[in-house]
Design a protein around this motif. Structure first.
Motif, mmCIF file in Angstrom:
data_model
loop_
_atom_site.group_PDB
_atom_site.id
_atom_site.type_symbol
_atom_site.label_atom_id
_atom_site.label_comp_id
_atom_site.label_asym_id
_atom_site.label_seq_id
_atom_site.Cartn_x
_atom_site.Cartn_y
_atom_site.Cartn_z
ATOM 1 N N LYS A 227 31.001 23.173 37.792
ATOM 2 C CA LYS A 227 31.742 24.201 37.060
ATOM 3 C C LYS A 227 33.248 24.035 37.215
ATOM 4 O O LYS A 227 34.005 24.306 36.296
ATOM 5 C CB LYS A 227 31.313 25.593 37.545
ATOM 6 N N ILE B 100 48.532 28.561 36.225
ATOM 7 C CA ILE B 100 47.566 29.612 36.532
ATOM 8 C C ILE B 100 47.823 30.703 35.507
ATOM 9 O O ILE B 100 48.952 30.852 35.042
ATOM 10 C CB ILE B 100 47.687 30.100 37.999
ATOM 11 N N ARG B 101 46.760 31.433 35.119
ATOM 12 C CA ARG B 101 46.954 32.453 34.086
ATOM 13 C C ARG B 101 48.057 33.413 34.479
ATOM 14 O O ARG B 101 47.976 34.034 35.532
ATOM 15 C CB ARG B 101 45.642 33.227 33.870
ATOM 16 N N SER B 102 49.111 33.535 33.699
ATOM 17 C CA SER B 102 49.343 32.777 32.474
ATOM 18 C C SER B 102 50.766 32.241 32.508
ATOM 19 O O SER B 102 51.620 32.631 31.732
ATOM 20 C CB SER B 102 49.168 33.670 31.245
ATOM 21 N N LEU C 74 45.653 25.365 39.053
ATOM 22 C CA LEU C 74 45.269 26.081 40.285
ATOM 23 C C LEU C 74 44.030 26.945 40.097
ATOM 24 O O LEU C 74 43.496 27.483 41.069
ATOM 25 C CB LEU C 74 46.427 26.975 40.756
ATOM 26 N N GLU C 75 43.580 27.097 38.866
ATOM 27 C CA GLU C 75 42.420 27.962 38.613
ATOM 28 C C GLU C 75 41.199 27.447 39.377
ATOM 29 O O GLU C 75 41.010 26.244 39.536
ATOM 30 C CB GLU C 75 42.075 27.972 37.114
ATOM 31 N N GLN C 76 40.360 28.385 39.818
ATOM 32 C CA GLN C 76 39.087 28.020 40.452
ATOM 33 C C GLN C 76 37.957 28.813 39.802
ATOM 34 O O GLN C 76 37.007 29.226 40.457
ATOM 35 C CB GLN C 76 39.142 28.265 41.963
ATOM 36 N N ASP C 77 38.102 29.025 38.514
ATOM 37 C CA ASP C 77 37.119 29.809 37.770
ATOM 38 C C ASP C 77 36.532 28.918 36.675
ATOM 39 O O ASP C 77 37.234 28.084 36.102
ATOM 40 C CB ASP C 77 37.809 31.032 37.159
ATOM 41 N N TRP C 78 35.267 29.086 36.402
ATOM 42 C CA TRP C 78 34.554 28.278 35.403
ATOM 43 C C TRP C 78 35.178 28.487 34.014
ATOM 44 O O TRP C 78 35.455 29.623 33.622
ATOM 45 C CB TRP C 78 33.088 28.718 35.395
ATOM 46 N N SER D 44 43.946 32.947 28.060
ATOM 47 C CA SER D 44 43.937 34.336 28.514
ATOM 48 C C SER D 44 44.634 35.199 27.482
ATOM 49 O O SER D 44 45.168 34.703 26.489
ATOM 50 C CB SER D 44 44.683 34.455 29.842
ATOM 51 N N ALA D 45 44.673 36.496 27.766
ATOM 52 C CA ALA D 45 45.342 37.430 26.865
ATOM 53 C C ALA D 45 46.824 37.108 26.741
ATOM 54 O O ALA D 45 47.465 37.472 25.765
ATOM 55 C CB ALA D 45 45.153 38.851 27.373
ATOM 56 N N LEU D 46 47.383 36.427 27.741
ATOM 57 C CA LEU D 46 48.812 36.110 27.729
ATOM 58 C C LEU D 46 49.040 34.618 27.511
ATOM 59 O O LEU D 46 50.063 34.063 27.927
ATOM 60 C CB LEU D 46 49.448 36.582 29.032
#
Lengths: 192, 654
Positions: free
Chosen positions: B518, B553-555, B578-582, B627-629
């Motif tokens: 992931k 990283i967001r955002s 840097l994200e660690q999200d799927w 993301s939203a931003l």
């Protein structure tokens, strides 16, 4: 029957010590784009998630609405809670050793008071995270705060926040129950 | 050439053209008597549900691999392999550029033909997918935990790697062969001197069981035929590899005629276990041959090139027992081994019938030393000694055969544009269905392994014509999915494909999906230019070389305001996600970049080289809606005239 309260109290202390091995509380966030949910575990000495990146992911989500970053290093409770729990355990062992009705009661009451204070403290943290929002937050919804529930579930914008005791918390509940049971049995046997 | 032979070639040519003409008139209503509602039910995968199989289709001249779900025919991913891909920055970013390096320099394209899944005990294990590059001979390995190209190995002493990368039972080897024979070693000589001077080579590429790393264990030096396709023995025939040949005439010009004269060409049977013994005994020659191995390191997030200068070569005339020729009619194309390993099917492409050889009979004939002939010192077996049977197909132009594991075989017929189902052992034809049009390969999930999942069959067609809404002169190729679970094959889906899928492979989804990554662990990121937190984000300038250590990283980017760059500088953006999200990649693109974007997966570092030519302010931004931003995820670079730059400045949020 004489040794029963002693054994029950030792069992209660053993249950309490589970707090060193299992989390006290768990908060899960659920939204359609997070099919597995995002779960945060609050321990007496740390905050973890179901993956190493969970806390970062929650902080990223929170920053849109201006919530503070959850940084375990800046939460002093996580440094002294283990000592409080340890001391409480020691007091329990003393109560078991002495095995006097009064001391059993004292332990149960101290336990109850500390637990109540702990839950109140947890509530204050939740209140602070949920209400103390950055004035420069990118997303501001008038009248909206983001305090997760203490117990149960609540919709926070697109997320359903679900908060329940963790395994350690359940053991703590059992421990407290046993503390009162020990005192109750001791009192009964002392009277008869 | 004698006039009679010329006439027969003309007749064959007329047959080749005919089917396309007749099919044209039938139009798109030609659904093959399909029961629409039951077919729809069979291929319907409800929203949010998963397909039963992953299927990997070669991209042909796109150079890539496309991944489709079956039975829905939904496109899941296009994996860049041999061709640069701006979408993913593949071959454009500094990390993947080395994957496309060869001894001929950086090669940004190839012609990818045959995907082959790695096997354990004769069954696809879902670890790797191999695929050949035909033009500049190479084999690639795709890691199926990431669906990314992990390695590309170049093949020396080869011209056109077509008979590749077919595997042995435990992926001890994947093989390669030269479709176009060339002088070995290469030399400047007259093309007319082809006969006897040009040579073929068959390569046995070892696959390291732990890391999958490929290297050439040895090559077998062969006569100058065209080596077309291959398949590994299994079960009792494990230890053998079979290659088809054509142009045993050894012609060097107008091969469509001159290479179609011999009544029989050969299937070359290679005893690779015997070859291993000769290697151990040191009976090989070490030949000077330059080739590259390019490996991608998943922790470093970059590919590195290993240069090789020597290859071990076996000469079959000095190593008796390694190579035998099985005479096989009419320029055999595919060679396919049934799941039990007993039968070797030669698909004689200019023939009506299929020739089946028996492995047992072959071994018997070898033991009896019953040889009909010799070709360049290699024993040729008697056709009658090895033939097990003939399938009187009623079709024309057999190309490839796959198996359902129930004792049945399925063969494509290019000229008569159909798939014929027949029974192993009795050779009787059981069923036939038309394809739309002119089918090349076919694929049954696991259909070339010991244990096929005999539920579906996909026909991969060469001609599309009127199957879909027209899209100008260039059309997507077409594939048809058939339900083969019953006695009769039933057409249930028709879908366009990417490039030209030659071969394909498919595997039960659960074998692959449970291993699918992931994210990449940021903690384990060993990229030499990684910035693993915002506090490590910085700009380093050394003369006209600028290294930007950037994070996403967001955002936002860090840094997102950069000054101190001069026109003509070489600016390397080392961007760490840097994200660690799927499923949270970030993109990076900058105005005036002469290459592509970066598309950086969570935990990964990628590098884009940017060489601004003119002073000014250059924006950069995130290309993948994160993301939203996302729209706010941008920054500015200041480029000053040479010698006019202020101090280096790198900030985020002032």
């Amino acid at each position: 029957m004489k040794t029963a309260p002693r054994i029950i109290t030792i069992l209660a202390v053993a249950c309490l010590m589970m707090l060193f091995f299992y989390p006290l509380w768990r908060i899960t966030l659920i939204a359609p784009q997070y099919p597995d949910g995002v779960t945060m575990y609050i321990w007496i000495n740390k905050i973890t998630g179901d993956s190493p990146g969970t806390l970062q992911n929650i902080n990223i989500l929170n920053h849109y609405v201006g919530m503070k970053h959850i940084e375990p290093d800046s939460i002093p409770e996580l440094t002294y809670f283990p000592w409080v729990v340890g001391a409480l355990g020691l007091l329990g062992l003393i109560a078991a050793f002495v095995n006097k009705s009064g001391l059993h009661l004292a332990w149960a009451v101290v336990f109850l008071v500390l637990a109540a204070l702990g839950i109140y403290d947890f509530y204050l943290w939740e209140y602070d995270y949920g209400h103390n929002l950055s004035p420069t937050a990118p997303i501001k919804v008038p009248g909206m705060s983001y305090q997760p529930p203490l117990f149960g579930s609540k919709m926070l914008l697109n997320f359903n926040a679900i908060s329940y005791p963790g395994t350690g918390g359940i053991f703590m509940g059992i421990s407290m129950f046993l503390a009162f049971v020990a005192w109750w049995i001791k009192r009964k046997t002392a009277r008869s | 050439m004698n006039p009679l032979k010329q006439l027969s070639v003309l007749a064959a040519a007329a047959i080749l053209v005919l089917p396309a003409c007749t099919n044209n008139n039938e139009g798109a209503q030609n659904t093959g008597a399909i029961n629409k509602s039951s077919a729809a039910e069979k291929v319907y995968v409800a929203p949010g549900e998963y397909d039963e199989f992953y299927s990997f289709m070669s991209g042909g001249f796109s150079g890539q691999v496309s991944v489709y779900g079956l039975p829905s025919g939904r496109l899941l991913k296009v994996i860049p392999v041999f061709s640069v891909d701006g979408e993913k920055g593949y071959g454009f970013n500094e990390e993947t550029k080395p994957l496309l390096e060869t001894s001929h320099g950086f090669i940004p394209w190839d012609d990818a033909h045959h995907p082959e899944l790695s096997q354990t005990k004769g069954k696809p294990d879902g670890k790797y997918l191999f695929i050949n590059g035909n033009n500049t001979p190479r084999v690639a390995r795709i890691d199926l935990s990431t669906f990314e190209t992990a390695e590309i190995i170049e093949l020396p002493n080869a011209g056109g790697n077509h008979s590749s990368p077919f595997t042995t039972e435990n992926s001890e080897y994947v093989v390669a062969g030269t479709r176009f024979s060339v002088p070995i070693p290469q030399s400047d000589m007259s093309i007319a001197d082809y006969k006897g001077k040009f040579k073929g080579s068959l390569s046995f590429i070892s696959v390291d069981p732990e890391h999958g790393h490929m290297d050439i264990d040895f090559q077998v030096l062969m006569p100058g035929f065209d080596y077309d396709l291959a398949h590994g023995g299994k079960g009792k025939s494990h230890g053998w590899m079979f290659f088809t040949t054509y142009n045993t005439e050894e012609s060097h010009t107008l091969k469509e005629v001159n290479a179609s004269q011999n009544d029989k060409d050969y299937i070359a049977a290679i005893n690779w276990k015997k070859a291993q013994e000769y290697i151990e005994q040191g009976k090989f020659k070490e030949m000077d041959s330059e080739y590259l191995i390019n490996r991608y390191d998943e922790k470093k997030h970059l590919a590195e090139t290993i240069k090789k200068n020597k290859v071990r070569v076996l000469d079959p005339t000095e190593c008796p027992g390694v190579v035998y020729f099985l005479p096989t009619p009419k320029s055999p194309h595919g060679v396919d081994v049934d799941p039990t390993g007993s039968y070797i099917i030669g698909n004689g492409k200019l023939n009506a019938n299929l020739t089946v050889h028996s492995f047992d009979k072959m071994i018997q004939a070898i033991e009896n030393k019953s040889f009909a002939d010799e070709a360049y010192g290699i024993p040729v077996l008697n056709f009658e000694d090895v033939a097990a049977g003939t399938v009187e197909s009623g079709g024309l132009g057999p190309l490839h055969t796959e198996f359902d594991g129930q004792g049945n075989a399925y063969t494509t017929f290019f000229i008569s544009s159909e798939v014929v189902k027949w029974k192993l052992g009795t050779w009787e034809v059981l069923d036939r269905v038309p394809t739309y049009y002119s089918v090349g390969h076919l694929m049954i999930p696991g259909g070339d392994s010991k244990e096929p999942w005999g539920k579906y069959m996909v026909a991969l067609n060469k001609i599309t014509k009127d199957r879909y809404l027209p899209t100008g002169p260039e059309l997507a190729h077409s594939a048809q999915l058939y339900d083969i679970s019953g006695d009769k094959m039933e057409l249930i889906l028709d879908f366009p494909t990417i490039g030209e899928p030659h071969y394909a492979q498919a595997i039960a989804a659960d074998i692959v999906m449970n291993r699918s990554k992931k994210i990449y662990s940021l903690e384990e990121n060993e990229h030499p230019h990684a910035a693993k937190s915002e506090s490590e984000a910085r700009v380093e300038k050394n003369g006209n070389e600028v290294h930007v250590y950037m994070t996403t990283i967001r955002s936002h980017f860090a840094p997102d305001n950069i000054e101190g760059i001069e026109a003509g500088d070489k600016v390397y953006f080392h961007v760490t996600n840097l994200e660690q999200d799927w499923d949270v990649p970030h993109g990076f693109s900058v105005l005036g970049a002469q290459n592509a974007e970066l598309l950086i997966m969570p935990g990964q570092t990628e590098t884009l080289l940017w060489e601004p030519l003119k002073p000014g302010i250059y924006p950069f931004y995130c290309t993948d809606f994160c993301s939203a931003l996302h729209q706010e995820m941008q920054g500015y670079l200041r480029v000053s005239a040479k010698g006019q730059a202020p101090e280096v400045l790198a900030t985020t949020g002032d």
